[in-house]
Design a protein around this motif. Structure first.
Motif, short mmCIF file in Angstrom:
data_model
loop_
_atom_site.label_atom_id
_atom_site.label_comp_id
_atom_site.label_asym_id
_atom_site.label_seq_id
_atom_site.Cartn_x
_atom_site.Cartn_y
_atom_site.Cartn_z
N LEU A 144 0.84 -1.21 0.00
CA LEU A 144 0.00 0.00 0.00
C LEU A 144 0.87 1.25 0.00
CD1 LEU A 144 -2.84 -1.05 2.48
CD2 LEU A 144 -3.08 -0.61 0.04
N GLU A 145 1.97 1.22 0.74
CA GLU A 145 2.89 2.36 0.73
C GLU A 145 3.52 2.54 -0.65
OE1 GLU A 145 3.78 4.68 3.06
OE2 GLU A 145 2.04 3.93 4.14
N HIS A 146 3.93 1.43 -1.26
CA HIS A 146 4.55 1.51 -2.58
C HIS A 146 3.56 1.98 -3.64
CE1 HIS A 146 7.41 -1.83 -0.98
NE2 HIS A 146 7.72 -0.66 -0.51
N ALA A 147 2.30 1.52 -3.51
CA ALA A 147 1.30 1.82 -4.54
C ALA A 147 0.81 3.27 -4.46
CB ALA A 147 0.14 0.85 -4.43
N TYR A 148 0.56 3.75 -3.24
CA TYR A 148 -0.07 5.06 -3.09
C TYR A 148 0.89 6.15 -2.61
CZ TYR A 148 -4.44 2.51 -3.64
OH TYR A 148 -5.46 1.73 -4.14
N HIS A 149 2.07 5.76 -2.15
CA HIS A 149 3.05 6.75 -1.68
C HIS A 149 4.42 6.43 -2.26
CE1 HIS A 149 0.19 8.49 1.19
NE2 HIS A 149 -0.16 7.24 1.47
N LEU A 150 4.46 6.15 -3.56
CA LEU A 150 5.71 5.80 -4.21
C LEU A 150 6.73 6.92 -4.06
CD1 LEU A 150 7.34 3.89 -6.05
CD2 LEU A 150 6.36 5.10 -8.00
N ASP A 151 6.28 8.16 -4.16
CA ASP A 151 7.17 9.31 -4.05
C ASP A 151 7.93 9.28 -2.74
OD1 ASP A 151 8.45 11.63 -4.50
OD2 ASP A 151 6.69 12.88 -4.78
N ASP A 152 7.20 9.13 -1.62
CA ASP A 152 7.84 9.15 -0.30
C ASP A 152 8.70 7.91 -0.09
OD1 ASP A 152 6.52 11.52 0.19
OD2 ASP A 152 4.81 10.56 1.17
N THR A 153 8.20 6.74 -0.51
CA THR A 153 8.94 5.50 -0.29
C THR A 153 10.26 5.51 -1.04
OG1 THR A 153 6.83 4.34 -0.09
CG2 THR A 153 8.79 2.99 -0.37
N LEU A 154 10.23 5.92 -2.29
CA LEU A 154 11.45 5.93 -3.09
C LEU A 154 12.41 7.02 -2.62
CD1 LEU A 154 12.65 4.34 -5.36
CD2 LEU A 154 11.53 5.83 -7.00
N ASN A 155 11.85 8.14 -2.19
CA ASN A 155 12.70 9.21 -1.66
C ASN A 155 13.47 8.78 -0.43
OD1 ASN A 155 12.95 11.60 -3.10
ND2 ASN A 155 10.89 12.28 -2.58
N ALA A 156 12.85 7.90 0.39
CA ALA A 156 13.52 7.44 1.59
C ALA A 156 14.80 6.68 1.26
CB ALA A 156 12.57 6.56 2.40
N TYR A 157 14.82 5.99 0.12
CA TYR A 157 16.02 5.25 -0.28
C TYR A 157 17.01 6.14 -1.02
CZ TYR A 157 13.76 0.81 0.88
OH TYR A 157 13.16 -0.23 1.54
N LEU A 158 16.52 7.12 -1.75
CA LEU A 158 17.39 7.91 -2.63
C LEU A 158 17.79 9.25 -2.04
CD1 LEU A 158 15.55 7.33 -6.05
CD2 LEU A 158 17.49 6.06 -5.10
N LYS A 159 17.37 9.54 -0.81
CA LYS A 159 17.62 10.88 -0.26
C LYS A 159 19.11 11.17 -0.10
CE LYS A 159 17.13 9.36 4.55
NZ LYS A 159 16.37 9.52 5.81
N GLY A 160 19.92 10.15 0.15
CA GLY A 160 21.35 10.37 0.33
C GLY A 160 22.15 10.36 -0.95
N ILE A 161 21.52 10.04 -2.08
CA ILE A 161 22.23 9.96 -3.36
C ILE A 161 22.26 11.34 -4.01
CG2 ILE A 161 22.23 8.90 -5.65
CD1 ILE A 161 20.83 6.51 -4.43
N PRO A 162 23.43 11.81 -4.43
CA PRO A 162 23.49 13.13 -5.08
C PRO A 162 22.61 13.17 -6.32
CG PRO A 162 25.69 12.29 -4.57
CD PRO A 162 24.74 11.16 -4.33
N GLU A 163 22.10 14.34 -6.60
CA GLU A 163 21.25 14.51 -7.78
C GLU A 163 22.04 14.22 -9.04
OE1 GLU A 163 18.11 15.13 -8.16
OE2 GLU A 163 17.58 15.40 -6.05
#
Length: 812
Positions: A144-163
Motif C-alpha cells: 500500500l505504501e509503494h502503490a499510493y506513496h511511491l514518491d515518499d517511499t522511493l525518496n527514503a532510499y534515494l535521499k542520500g544519493i546526489p542529484e
C-alpha cells in the motif's frame, strides 16, 4: 474501536481453531484480547507477536484451507492503472492491494479473506466482482505504501544519493495523443531521479546498451561494456513498473500496452551533445524488459588510420574506395563494428565534389557533408524503396545500412553497375561465405564478379589493459587452436586494475579479414565455384583468414587467446590434403597440388567406394585406395572441452531447481560476536550464506565487490561507526536498496532515531533473542525479495502432526 470492528478477526480465529491451525485456547485468548481492546491490531498481529507464529506460514495456511491462491506481494509489480481503480483511503481501510482487473472483475490481495464486509464494500465502490488472494499482512501494508506513496517511499532510499542532474529530452515528432498526462503520471521526482541515474551511469561507462530486466523477485540493470554484459544494479520489484513506464513515456511508447513488443526513441542533450537512445520493450514472464541502445555521435570515426588495419589490408581497402563504381561489403555479426567501419570509409570520402547519401536504421553518427536518410518501415520507408528514390538524386556514393533481402541486394548491385559506389553490410560469418549468401538471395554470379570489389569480415575483441598487462603462459591446447608456436612469442594479459575495472581489458580493437575481388577470384565466382575454391583463391591472393589475423593480434600482445576464442571462430574446419596440407574441396578425388588420392576409390574403374566394401560392385576388382580428406586444423572432438551448464541469473527460480541462497554480510569489530552471528544465521533455517567484515571500511569494500542481499551492521565500531556506513551505502544507487539491520547496545530513543535517519531498515538492541533476530532477518528478506524458502531439510511438513506444530516447525 468497537467490538464490531473485530468481527472479521474473530471469524478468522474461529476458522483457524476449527481447522486445527491454532489451538482453541490460543484463539480464545486472542479473541478476548481484541474485544477488551488491549490490542489495537488484528488477529494476525496477535498471532505473530504473542502467539509465536511466523507470518508467511500462517498466510499460506489460511490460503490452503480456504482454497484460495497465495500471492507473494514483494515479487509482484503493481499496475498503476489497476491501483487507481480503488482510492487510497478505501484500500487502506479495507486492507487490500489491487492486483489485476480481468473483464468485469477485480483481483485483490488481502491478509484476512474472511473480512467479507471489506470485500462487499470494494464491490460496491468499484462495480466489479472482487476475487481475493491471500498475502502476508506486513506485505499488504508495504505494498500500500509503494502503490499510493511511491514518491515518499522511493525518496527514503534515494535521499542520500546526489542529484544526477536533469536530462533535457529533445522534442520528437508527435506520435501519441495524450503525452502530457502520461508524463505527469511517470514524472514523480524520485522516479525521474532514479531513471536519470541509471541512464547517466551507462553513458559514463561508455556502454553501448542498457538492459532493464525483470526477474521473479527483483529488477536487474545490466550494461554492455566493450561487448560484455555487466551487472550493475539490483532494484526491488516494486520499482519495476515506474522505471519501465518512465522509459516508455520518454520513448513515446504506449504504456498501457504490455502484451506486444514496441520500439521507440529518446533523444537527450548531455553536455551540449545530442545522444540518441533506441528503446525496445519486450513482454517477458515477469514483466516488460526494456533495452536502450546508446548512440553517441561524439564517437564518429574520422578515418581508417586508427582502426588497426595491416598495411596490406588498408591498401586494398583504399584502392576499392577510390574506384568510381562497384560495391564494398562489410560482414560480421551484430555488434561487430560494421557501421563504424563504414563511417570511417565515408569520413575519408567526404569532399565538396562528392554527393554521398546514406540509408540507415538507425542513424548512428551525424556526418557533415553527407545526406542521411533514416528508415521508417511503419511509414513505408524501406531500404529498397528509399534506394530507388536515392538513385534519382544523382549520388556518387551510397551507403546502405544493411542488405537483408533479395530486393535490396538486386537494387544495390544494379546501382553498383551504373556508376555508383555502394557500401553496405551483410550478416555472414566470413568474407568468402558472403558470395554464397548473395547468390542464395538470387544475385547472378556474373553480376557479383563484375560489381563486387571487396568484402571484409570483422570482429571486435577487447584490448589488453596496458596499465596492468603482464606476461603469462597460455594453455597449450589454446595455442594449438590458433596455430601459434609455443615459446616463440611472449603473450600478455591484464592482471586487473582500477583502470580496467578489474577485467584486464580496456576498449576494443578489430580483427579483419579483407578479401579483394581480383580478376582470378572473379573468374571463380563466374564459374560458380564452391566455398573451398573461393577460399583457396582468396588465400592465394594474399587474404589473411580471421583465425590468422586473430593470432597476429595475440602475438602482438594486443589481446588474449581467451578473448579471441570467445569472439572469433578461429578453427578452420575446411578440408585439407593429408599429404601437403593445402586446402582442397570435399568433392576432389585427388589433391590438385600433390596428386594424393583423397577419396576411397576403386583402383580399376575409379568409382567411389565405401570403406567397408571388400570388392568394387561396379567392376568386381578387389583393390581400393583408401585415403580420407584430412581436417588438419580442426580440434579432435575428444579434446574439446565440455561446456559448462548455463548459470541461471541471480534471483531467478526454475521449476524443480534448488531454492535461492541469499548472501548476508555481518559487520562487527568483535570476532566472537561475528562468529556467533554467523553460526546463528547459517543454522537458523534460512537459506543464507554469511560473510563477515571487521570494520566499516572493510564492509564498504566487500559491498563494492559483491553486494550482499542483507547486511547486519554493528553501530559502535572504531574509525567508522555503523551510522556512517549506513549513510554511505544509501548514498550509492547500487547499494541504496540493500536491507540493513543495525545491531547495537545503544537502545535509547536518540540512537534509534539516528539509525533510522541514516537509512537502516530495522534496529535491534543487544542482547537479543535468537528467534527474534531470525524473524527480523526473514522479514527484511521477504520485504525485499518476496517469499523466502527455508533451507534444505527445514521445511518438511509431516502428515499426522497438528497444523499449529507444523507452523512452529516452519518458523523455527
Amino acid at each position: 474501536m468497537t467490538p464490531k470492528d473485530h468481527d472479521a478477526d474473530i471469524a478468522l480465529l474461529k476458522f483457524l481453531a476449527r481447522e486445527g491451525a491454532v489451538t482453541p485456547q490460543m484463539a480464545l485468548e486472542a479473541e478476548k484480547s481484541l474485544l477488551r481492546q488491549k490490542d489495537s491490531g488484528s488477529a494476525i498481529d496477535w498471532l505473530t507477536r504473542k502467539g509465536g507464529m511466523q507470518e508467511e506460514p500462517l498466510a499460506r495456511a489460511i490460503a490452503e484451507r480456504l482454497h484460495l491462491p497465495y500471492v507473494n506481494l514483494p515479487a509482484v509489480a503493481l499496475n498503476a492503472a489497476v491501483t487507481a481503480m480503488v482510492k487510497e483511503e478505501l484500500a487502506t481501510r479495507c486492507g487490500v492491494v489491487p492486483l489485476r482487473a480481468p473483464e468485469g472483475a477485480l483481483v485483490v490481495a488481502i491478509a484476512n479473506p474472511l473480512d467479507r464486509e471489506a470485500l462487499r464494500t470494494l464491490e460496491f465502490a468499484t462495480g466489479r466482482r472482487v476475487h481475493a488472494e491471500v498475502a502476508m499482512q506486513a506485505a499488504v501494508r508495504d505494498a500500500l505504501e509503494h502503490a499510493y506513496h511511491l514518491d515518499d517511499t522511493l525518496n527514503a532510499y534515494l535521499k542520500g544519493i546526489p542529484e544526477a542532474g536533469d536530462i533535457p529530452v529533445a522534442d520528437l515528432p508527435e506520435e501519441h495523443g495524450d503525452l502530457k498526462s502520461l508524463l505527469r503520471d511517470t514524472g514523480l521526482p524520485p522516479v525521474v531521479k532514479l531513471f536519470n541515474l541509471l541512464l547517466l551511469e551507462g553513458i559514463r561507462l561508455h556502454a553501448s546498451d542498457v538492459h532493464i530486466e525483470p526477474s521473479q523477485t527483483e529488477l536487474r540493470v545490466r550494461y554492455r561494456i566493450d561487448g560484455i554484459l555487466e551487472e550493475s544494479f539490483h532494484l526491488p520489484k516494486w520499482i519495476q513498473d515506474p522505471v519501465t513506464a518512465r522509459c516508455k513515456v520518454l520513448a513515446r511508447l504506449d504504456i498501457t500496452e504490455r502484451r506486444v513488443p514496441q520500439d521507440g526513441r529518446i533523444r537527450i542533450n548531455y553536455r551540449e551533445q545530442m545522444i540518441d537512445l533506441r528503446v525496445s520493450s519486450l513482454p517477458t514472464q515477469y514483466g516488460e524488459k526494456v533495452t536502450m541502445r546508446i548512440l553517441d555521435p561524439s564517437g564518429a570515426p574520422t578515418g581508417l588510420d586508427k582502426f588497426g588495419f595491416s598495411a596490406r589490408d588498408l591498401e586494398c581497402l583504399r584502392q576499392a574506395m577510390s574506384r568510381p563504381e562497384g560495391m564494398i561489403l562489410v560482414t560480421g555479426p551484430t555488434g561487430s563494428g560494421k557501421s563504424t567501419t563504414l563511417y570511417g570509409m565515408l569520413a575519408e570520402m567526404i569532399s565538396p565534389t562528392t554527393n554521398i547519401v546514406t540509408i540507415e536504421n538507425p542513424i548512428e553518427y551525424q556526418l557533415r557533408g553527407v545526406t542521411q536518410v533514416e528508415i521508417n518501415e511503419k511509414q513505408g520507408l524501406t531500404f529498397a524503396g528509399t534506394l530507388r528514390s536515392i538513385l534519382r538524386q544523382d549520388p556518387d556514393v551510397i551507403l546502405v545500412g544493411e542488405i537483408r533481402d533479395s530486393e535490396t541486394a538486386e537494387i544495390a548491385l544494379r546501382a553498383a553497375q551504373t556508376g555508383h559506389l555502394v557500401l553496405s553490410t551483410l550478416h555472414t560469418n566470413d568474407a568468402v561465405s558472403t558470395i554464397t549468401r548473395l547468390i542464395d538471395l538470387g544475385i547472378e554470379p556474373y553480376m557479383l564478379a563484375s560489381s563486387l570489389h571487396l568484402v571484409m569480415a570483422q570482429r571486435l575483441v577487447r584490448r589488453t589493459c596496458e596499465r596492468c598487462a603482464e606476461p603469462y603462459e597460455p594453455d597449450p591446447a589454446d595455442l594449438q587452436k590458433l596455430q601459434i608456436d609455443p615459446g616463440v612469442h611472449q603473450l600478455q594479459r591484464g592482471r586487473g586494475c582500477p583502470a580496467c575495472h578489474k577485467s584486464g581489458y580496456t576498449g576494443r580493437i578489430g580483427v579483419f579479414e579483407v578479401m579483394p575481388v581480383t580478376s582470378a577470384l572473379a573468374k571463380v565466382i563466374e564459374q560458380k565455384g564452391l566455398d573451398a575454391a573461393l577460399r583457396l583463391q582468396a588465400r592465394d591472393d594474399g587474404m589473411h583468414p580471421l583465425g590468422k589475423a586473430a593470432a597476429e593480434r595475440v602475438c602482438a600482445g594486443a589481446t588474449t587467446i581467451e578473448e579471441i576464442l570467445r569472439v572469433v571462430d578461429a578453427i578452420d574446419d575446411g578440408a585439407h590434403c593429408p599429404a601437403c596440407g593445402r586446402a582442397v574441396e570435399d568433392t576432389f578425388a585427388l589433391c590438385p597440388h600433390c596428386a594424393t588420392p583423397l577419396r576411397c576409390t576403386c583402383t580399376s574403374c575409379g568409382m567411389k567406394l565405401q570403406k567397408e566394401w571388400q570388392i568394387c560392385p561396379y567392376c568386381g576388382a578387389g583393390n581400393k585406395q583408401v585415403v580420407a580428406i584430412s581436417k588438419s586444423a580442426a580440434v579432435p572432438a575428444a579434446s574439446a572441452p565440455i561446456a559448462a551448464p548455463p548459470v541461471p541469473p541471480a534471483g531467478a527460480t526454475r521449476v524443480g531447481s534448488a531454492p535461492r541462497t541469499y548472501h548476508a554480510l555481518v559487520v562487527d569489530d568483535q570476532p566472537d560476536f561475528r562468529r556467533l552471528l554467523s553460526f546463528t544465521l547459517e543454522h537458523g533455517g534460512l537459506p543464507l550464506s554469511v560473510q563477515t567484515a571487521s570494520s566499516g571500511q572493510e564492509a564498504l569494500e566487500r559491498v563494492a565487490n559483491e553486494p550482499p542481499d542483507v547486511i547486519l551492521l554493528d553501530v559502535m565500531m572504531p574509525d567508522m561507526d555503523g551510522f556512517e556506513v549506513c549513510e554511505r551505502l544509501r548514498a550509492n544507487v547500487r547499494t541504496a536498496f540493500i536491507p540493513i539491520l543495525m545491531l547495537t547496545a545503544l537502545d535509547d530513543s536518540g540512537s534509534r532515531a539516528r539509525g533510522f535517519l541514516a537509512g537502516t531498515d530495522d534496529y535491534i538492541a543487544k542482547p537479543f533473542a535468537r528467534v527474534e533476530l531470525l524473524a527480523r532477518v526473514r522479514r527484511l528478506l521477504e520485504r525485499s525479495y518476496g517469499t523466502i524458502l527455508p533451507a534444505e531439510g527445514k521445511a518438511e511438513i509431516r502428515r499426522g502432526v497438528p497444523a499449529v506444530e507444523r507452523l512452529d516447525e516452519l518458523s523455527a
